[in-house]
Design a protein around this motif. Structure first.
Motif, PDB file in Angstrom:
ATOM      1  N   SER A 383       0.823  -1.211   0.000  1.00 13.02           N
ATOM      2  CA  SER A 383       0.000   0.000   0.000  1.00 13.02           C
ATOM      3  C   SER A 383       0.857   1.262   0.000  1.00 13.02           C
ATOM      4  N   GLU A 384       1.999   1.195   0.679  1.00  8.84           N
ATOM      5  CA  GLU A 384       2.873   2.361   0.753  1.00  8.84           C
ATOM      6  C   GLU A 384       3.526   2.666  -0.590  1.00  8.84           C
ATOM      7  N   HIS A 385       3.814   1.615  -1.380  1.00 16.88           N
ATOM      8  CA  HIS A 385       4.517   1.807  -2.645  1.00 16.88           C
ATOM      9  C   HIS A 385       3.587   1.877  -3.853  1.00 16.88           C
ATOM     10  N   TRP A 388      -3.642   1.414  -2.243  1.00 13.64           N
ATOM     11  CA  TRP A 388      -4.531   0.446  -1.617  1.00 13.64           C
ATOM     12  C   TRP A 388      -5.235  -0.481  -2.606  1.00 13.64           C
ATOM     13  N   THR A 389      -5.426  -0.062  -3.843  1.00 15.51           N
ATOM     14  CA  THR A 389      -6.012  -0.972  -4.834  1.00 15.51           C
ATOM     15  C   THR A 389      -5.079  -2.139  -5.096  1.00 15.51           C
ATOM     16  N   ALA A 390      -3.783  -1.848  -5.177  1.00 17.79           N
ATOM     17  CA  ALA A 390      -2.787  -2.913  -5.340  1.00 17.79           C
ATOM     18  C   ALA A 390      -2.789  -3.842  -4.134  1.00 17.79           C
ATOM     19  N   ALA A 391      -2.991  -3.293  -2.941  1.00 15.15           N
ATOM     20  CA  ALA A 391      -3.036  -4.119  -1.731  1.00 15.15           C
ATOM     21  C   ALA A 391      -4.231  -5.072  -1.764  1.00 15.15           C
ATOM     22  N   MET A 392      -5.377  -4.604  -2.298  1.00 17.49           N
ATOM     23  CA  MET A 392      -6.545  -5.481  -2.418  1.00 17.49           C
ATOM     24  C   MET A 392      -6.288  -6.598  -3.432  1.00 17.49           C
ATOM     25  N   ALA A 393      -5.571  -6.287  -4.518  1.00 21.43           N
ATOM     26  CA  ALA A 393      -5.206  -7.312  -5.507  1.00 21.43           C
ATOM     27  C   ALA A 393      -4.262  -8.340  -4.887  1.00 21.43           C
ATOM     28  N   PHE A 394      -3.385  -7.865  -4.024  1.00 21.62           N
ATOM     29  CA  PHE A 394      -2.461  -8.730  -3.285  1.00 21.62           C
ATOM     30  C   PHE A 394      -3.259  -9.743  -2.453  1.00 21.62           C
TER      31      PHE A 394
END
Length: 420
Positions: A383-385, A388-394
């Motif tokens: 999420s930091e890099h 938060w959309t990428a974090a949800m995909a993670f």
């Protein structure tokens, strides 16, 4: 050739009370685990910690907790659950008190919370042994299923206390209050559990267990048990389950605060929505399990499909609407409760017949909290890099992984599990 085993179980008149005192001690112990996640957003905002830095404290806790779960699982099959649970609750109480008095020293908090993982590992596996082996057979499945309510109940209480204390006092008070609750719980648990042990020894019923040929074949090393029962890949699925379960719960306040500017106290308060629905989800999952699920791994796959679907929609909607995001994360989290019920609460019952409920629980829980460790640092890093959309995909990737590993083990597990 099948074998017949015999063991003494708690007198039926004390079954409900034995469950309540064990579950109560575990809930109190969870105050000592969830307190950090509940105040993490305030620590980031008030003490200047970076998200990855704050996440590292949680990561080290979960790494130590996960590794020590293996030891706790094996000890839980051999040592009195009373001694292990009492030690865990008391030790965690002391360390939470230290966190509250630490003066926001990052190195001190890092060491204290890492050590807390050792004592927290002494709680669930021995509790699972009480539910799976010491409670009479007619109460056993209900006890194991109801054990799933402990985590959401503790989360609701922990986040409610944290929300109030953050508003009127601060994050230090949350650790101190948590420690006081645990000191009291440890004393009550030791007193009552000593009584139930004496009653079981003097008046407990004798349970006779005839092992099936598959259970006979599974006896031996823990690896053999996992292979024969078809649950070896379930260990990998448990890693993903832990990452999802604790990742969503731990990072929800920070997610709401950063994406929708709600403030730390309100974000923590809104995060109580998750465990409230999770508690409801336990009873929905129990009803589904009783009426439709005849194979816990098939049930896990169904619940993971729902959780993954909600995360997929969340990836598409992004962070445009707080209500939509909260609804989707709540749906996903509630479905994860069902998967957790299957793997962590119900599957270990089937290993109680060969006296390995605690050690198998230790393996599953260890794997689950390895995932929690990955979530604590990994979600903060992603999420930091990348946002938060990428974090949800993670998170979505790991939901699919648990779904696949569950489907692979369905057939063999169906042959191993015993009707309960």
């Amino acid at each position: 050739m099948s074998h017949t085993l015999m063991r003494r179980v708690c007198p039926p008149r004390y079954a409900t009370r034995l469950f309540c005192i064990t579950a109560g001690a575990y809930i109190a112990g969870l105050f000592g685990r969830l307190s950090y996640a509940a105040v993490m957003a305030d620590l980031i905002a008030q003490e200047g910690l970076g998200k990855a830095e704050a996440g590292l404290i949680g990561t080290l806790f979960f790494v130590v907790y996960g590794v020590c779960q293996l030891l706790s699982g094996f000890l839980g099959d051999k040592v009195s659950p009373k001694k292990l649970i009492f030690t865990g609750v008391l030790g965690s109480a002391i360390l939470n008190l230290g966190m509250g008095l630490s003066g926001a020293s990052y190195p001190v908090m890092l060491v204290l919370w890492t050590a807390n993982g050792i004592f927290q590992s002494f709680l669930w596996s021995p509790a699972a042994r009480v539910f799976s082996e010491m409670i009479p057979p007619s109460y056993r499945k209900r006890a194991c299923a109801n054990g799933a309510t402990t985590y959401p109940i503790a989360t609701i209480l922990t986040y409610l206390f944290a929300s109030l204390l953050l508003k009127f006092s601060g994050w230090r008070a949350d650790f101190i209050v948590s420690s006081l609750i645990m000191f009291a719980a440890a004393a009550v648990f030791w007193n009552r559990m000593s009584f139930y042990e004496r009653e079981t020894e003097a008046h407990g019923e004798i349970e006779e267990i005839t092992l099936t040929s598959v259970e006979d074949a599974a006896q031996g090393s823990l690896l053999r048990i996992l292979v024969v029962s078809g649950t070896l890949l379930t260990v990998l699925g448990a890693v993903s389950l832990g990452l999802l379960r604790d990742g969503i719960q731990s990072w929800m306040p920070t997610y709401l605060d950063e994406c929708f500017s709600l403030g730390a106290s309100l974000s923590v308060a809104l995060s109580i929505v998750l465990p409230v629905f999770n508690l409801i989800g336990v009873y929905i999952s129990k009803w589904i399990a009783n009426h439709f699920v005849h194979n816990e791994l098939a049930g896990t796959a169904g619940f993971m499909a729902v959780a993954g679907g909600a995360l997929a929609v969340l990836c598409l909607t992004g962070t445009s609407n707080a209500i939509i995001s909260l609804t989707l994360m709540t749906l996903s989290s509630t479905a994860l409760v069902g998967a957790n019920l299957m793997i962590i609460n119900l599957m270990p019952i089937h290993f109680g017949a060969i006296g390995r409920a605690s050690s198998v629980t230790g393996v599953f829980n260890s794997a689950c909290y390895l995932g929690s460790a990955l979530s604590s640092y990994g979600i903060g890093f992603v999420s930091e890099h990348w946002g938060w959309t990428a974090a949800m995909a993670f998170l979505l990737v790991f939901a699919v992984l648990t779904l696949v590993t569950s489907l692979i083990g369905v057939r063999r597990w169906g042959k191993y599990r015993r009707p309960i």
